[in-house]
Motif scaffolding. Sequence first.
Motif, PDB file in Angstrom:
ATOM      1  N   VAL A  15      -6.750  -0.675  15.106  1.00 46.40           N
ATOM      2  CA  VAL A  15      -6.368   0.721  14.922  1.00 46.40           C
ATOM      3  C   VAL A  15      -5.270   0.841  13.871  1.00 46.40           C
ATOM      4  N   GLY A  16      -4.266  -0.019  13.946  1.00 46.99           N
ATOM      5  CA  GLY A  16      -3.201  -0.009  12.944  1.00 46.99           C
ATOM      6  C   GLY A  16      -3.726  -0.285  11.546  1.00 46.99           C
ATOM      7  N   LEU A  17      -4.662  -1.215  11.440  1.00 52.83           N
ATOM      8  CA  LEU A  17      -5.263  -1.541  10.143  1.00 52.83           C
ATOM      9  C   LEU A  17      -6.056  -0.354   9.608  1.00 52.83           C
ATOM     10  N   GLU A  39     -12.797   3.411  10.233  1.00 51.02           N
ATOM     11  CA  GLU A  39     -12.994   3.331  11.678  1.00 51.02           C
ATOM     12  C   GLU A  39     -12.528   1.963  12.142  1.00 51.02           C
ATOM     13  N   ALA A  40     -11.903   1.918  13.311  1.00 47.95           N
ATOM     14  CA  ALA A  40     -11.391   0.668  13.878  1.00 47.95           C
ATOM     15  C   ALA A  40     -12.385   0.088  14.877  1.00 47.95           C
ATOM     16  N   TYR A  41     -12.475  -1.257  14.871  1.00 44.58           N
ATOM     17  CA  TYR A  41     -13.303  -1.994  15.821  1.00 44.58           C
ATOM     18  C   TYR A  41     -12.510  -3.192  16.324  1.00 44.58           C
ATOM     19  N   GLY A  42     -12.119  -3.149  17.608  1.00 42.62           N
ATOM     20  CA  GLY A  42     -11.310  -4.200  18.208  1.00 42.62           C
ATOM     21  C   GLY A  42     -12.150  -5.262  18.892  1.00 42.62           C
ATOM     22  N   ARG A  43     -11.511  -6.352  19.210  1.00 46.60           N
ATOM     23  CA  ARG A  43     -12.210  -7.484  19.809  1.00 46.60           C
ATOM     24  C   ARG A  43     -12.744  -7.177  21.205  1.00 46.60           C
ATOM     25  N   ASP A  44     -12.036  -6.395  21.989  1.00 48.04           N
ATOM     26  CA  ASP A  44     -12.477  -6.046  23.340  1.00 48.04           C
ATOM     27  C   ASP A  44     -13.219  -4.712  23.371  1.00 48.04           C
ATOM     28  N   ASP A  45     -13.686  -4.272  22.246  1.00 39.64           N
ATOM     29  CA  ASP A  45     -14.356  -2.989  22.060  1.00 39.64           C
ATOM     30  C   ASP A  45     -15.869  -3.193  22.192  1.00 39.64           C
ATOM     31  N   PRO A  46     -16.527  -2.559  23.164  1.00 43.00           N
ATOM     32  CA  PRO A  46     -17.959  -2.775  23.353  1.00 43.00           C
ATOM     33  C   PRO A  46     -18.820  -2.336  22.169  1.00 43.00           C
ATOM     34  N   ALA A  47     -18.288  -1.541  21.246  1.00 45.24           N
ATOM     35  CA  ALA A  47     -19.038  -1.136  20.054  1.00 45.24           C
ATOM     36  C   ALA A  47     -18.862  -2.117  18.897  1.00 45.24           C
ATOM     37  N   SER A  48     -17.981  -3.103  19.049  1.00 43.92           N
ATOM     38  CA  SER A  48     -17.661  -4.041  17.973  1.00 43.92           C
ATOM     39  C   SER A  48     -18.634  -5.214  17.938  1.00 43.92           C
ATOM     40  N   HIS A  49     -18.926  -5.680  16.738  1.00 43.03           N
ATOM     41  CA  HIS A  49     -19.761  -6.871  16.570  1.00 43.03           C
ATOM     42  C   HIS A  49     -19.103  -8.108  17.169  1.00 43.03           C
ATOM     43  N   GLY A 154     -10.087  11.142  15.020  1.00 51.14           N
ATOM     44  CA  GLY A 154     -11.142  11.661  15.874  1.00 51.14           C
ATOM     45  C   GLY A 154     -12.013  10.532  16.382  1.00 51.14           C
ATOM     46  N   PRO A 155     -13.026  10.882  17.177  1.00 50.16           N
ATOM     47  CA  PRO A 155     -13.907   9.851  17.720  1.00 50.16           C
ATOM     48  C   PRO A 155     -14.767   9.215  16.630  1.00 50.16           C
ATOM     49  N   ARG A 156     -15.134   7.977  16.871  1.00 47.75           N
ATOM     50  CA  ARG A 156     -16.006   7.262  15.938  1.00 47.75           C
ATOM     51  C   ARG A 156     -17.397   7.893  15.972  1.00 47.75           C
ATOM     52  N   ILE A 157     -18.163   7.637  14.924  1.00 47.59           N
ATOM     53  CA  ILE A 157     -19.498   8.231  14.820  1.00 47.59           C
ATOM     54  C   ILE A 157     -20.530   7.154  14.511  1.00 47.59           C
ATOM     55  N   GLN A 163     -18.040   5.724  22.252  1.00 50.59           N
ATOM     56  CA  GLN A 163     -18.031   6.819  21.284  1.00 50.59           C
ATOM     57  C   GLN A 163     -16.789   7.689  21.380  1.00 50.59           C
ATOM     58  N   ASP A 164     -16.154   7.683  22.537  1.00 48.76           N
ATOM     59  CA  ASP A 164     -15.012   8.571  22.742  1.00 48.76           C
ATOM     60  C   ASP A 164     -13.696   8.006  22.215  1.00 48.76           C
ATOM     61  N   TYR A 165     -13.675   6.746  21.791  1.00 48.51           N
ATOM     62  CA  TYR A 165     -12.425   6.192  21.256  1.00 48.51           C
ATOM     63  C   TYR A 165     -12.038   6.986  20.003  1.00 48.51           C
ATOM     64  N   PRO A 166     -10.815   7.492  19.919  1.00 50.30           N
ATOM     65  CA  PRO A 166     -10.377   8.257  18.739  1.00 50.30           C
ATOM     66  C   PRO A 166      -9.933   7.327  17.610  1.00 50.30           C
ATOM     67  N   TRP A 167     -10.828   6.453  17.193  1.00 53.38           N
ATOM     68  CA  TRP A 167     -10.491   5.403  16.237  1.00 53.38           C
ATOM     69  C   TRP A 167     -11.106   5.616  14.862  1.00 53.38           C
ATOM     70  N   ARG A 168     -11.420   6.845  14.519  1.00 53.98           N
ATOM     71  CA  ARG A 168     -11.849   7.177  13.150  1.00 53.98           C
ATOM     72  C   ARG A 168     -10.701   7.941  12.520  1.00 53.98           C
ATOM     73  N   PHE A 169     -10.343   7.548  11.285  1.00 53.61           N
ATOM     74  CA  PHE A 169      -9.196   8.136  10.611  1.00 53.61           C
ATOM     75  C   PHE A 169      -9.598   8.604   9.218  1.00 53.61           C
TER      76      PHE A 169
END
Length: 188
Positions: A15-17, A39-49, A154-157, A163-169
């Motif tokens: 998120v900081g990045l 958009e941010a994708y963290g290691r414990d994020d189920p949407a992340s590769h 806002g939320p990622r798309i 989907q509800d994580y507000p990790w789109r900037f």
Amino acid sequence: MPAPFSSRIAGLDAVGLARRLVGARLTVRGTGGIIIETEAYGRDDPASHSFRGPTARNAAMFGPAGHAYVYRIYGIHLCLNVVGRPGEAALIRALAPQEGLDIMRMRRGNALLCNGPGRLAQALGIRPEDDGASFDGPDMTITLPAQPPELLAGPRIGISKAQDYPWRFGLAGAQGLSRPFPPQETSP
């Protein structure tokens, strides 16, 4: 002379990045502009590769900070990410094109140059071989802004999980975002 990009972002979480990249200048082999959406994708994020751990496909995502993670989506489009901490990255969703516009137009064939991760990668000439490349290298560079700009959040798309994580900037007031942000979600 400022510190290399990789050392300036080392240790930032996803998120900081993603927040820090908005307003930065990205150049790729003579094309580039200002990053206006991430958009941010963290290691414990189920949407992340990286959610299920390292694989051959996502190996660059577990590599050094300040390197590219490039992957193909829908079997067609490449997407460009910046690696932060191991297993975490920020997807570059949109860019305000400024450099190499003729080359970008030739690659894209229309006016929608960099508003969306697939369009952006095509306009910049991102290749599968760029996976794992450094943004401190001769082909790709990122220069962070001196002062963080005003951001939209806002939320990622385009994903089916978290989907509800507000990790789109996005850069407040920027034209060319991949999609509008909800008006009430402004952050400093």
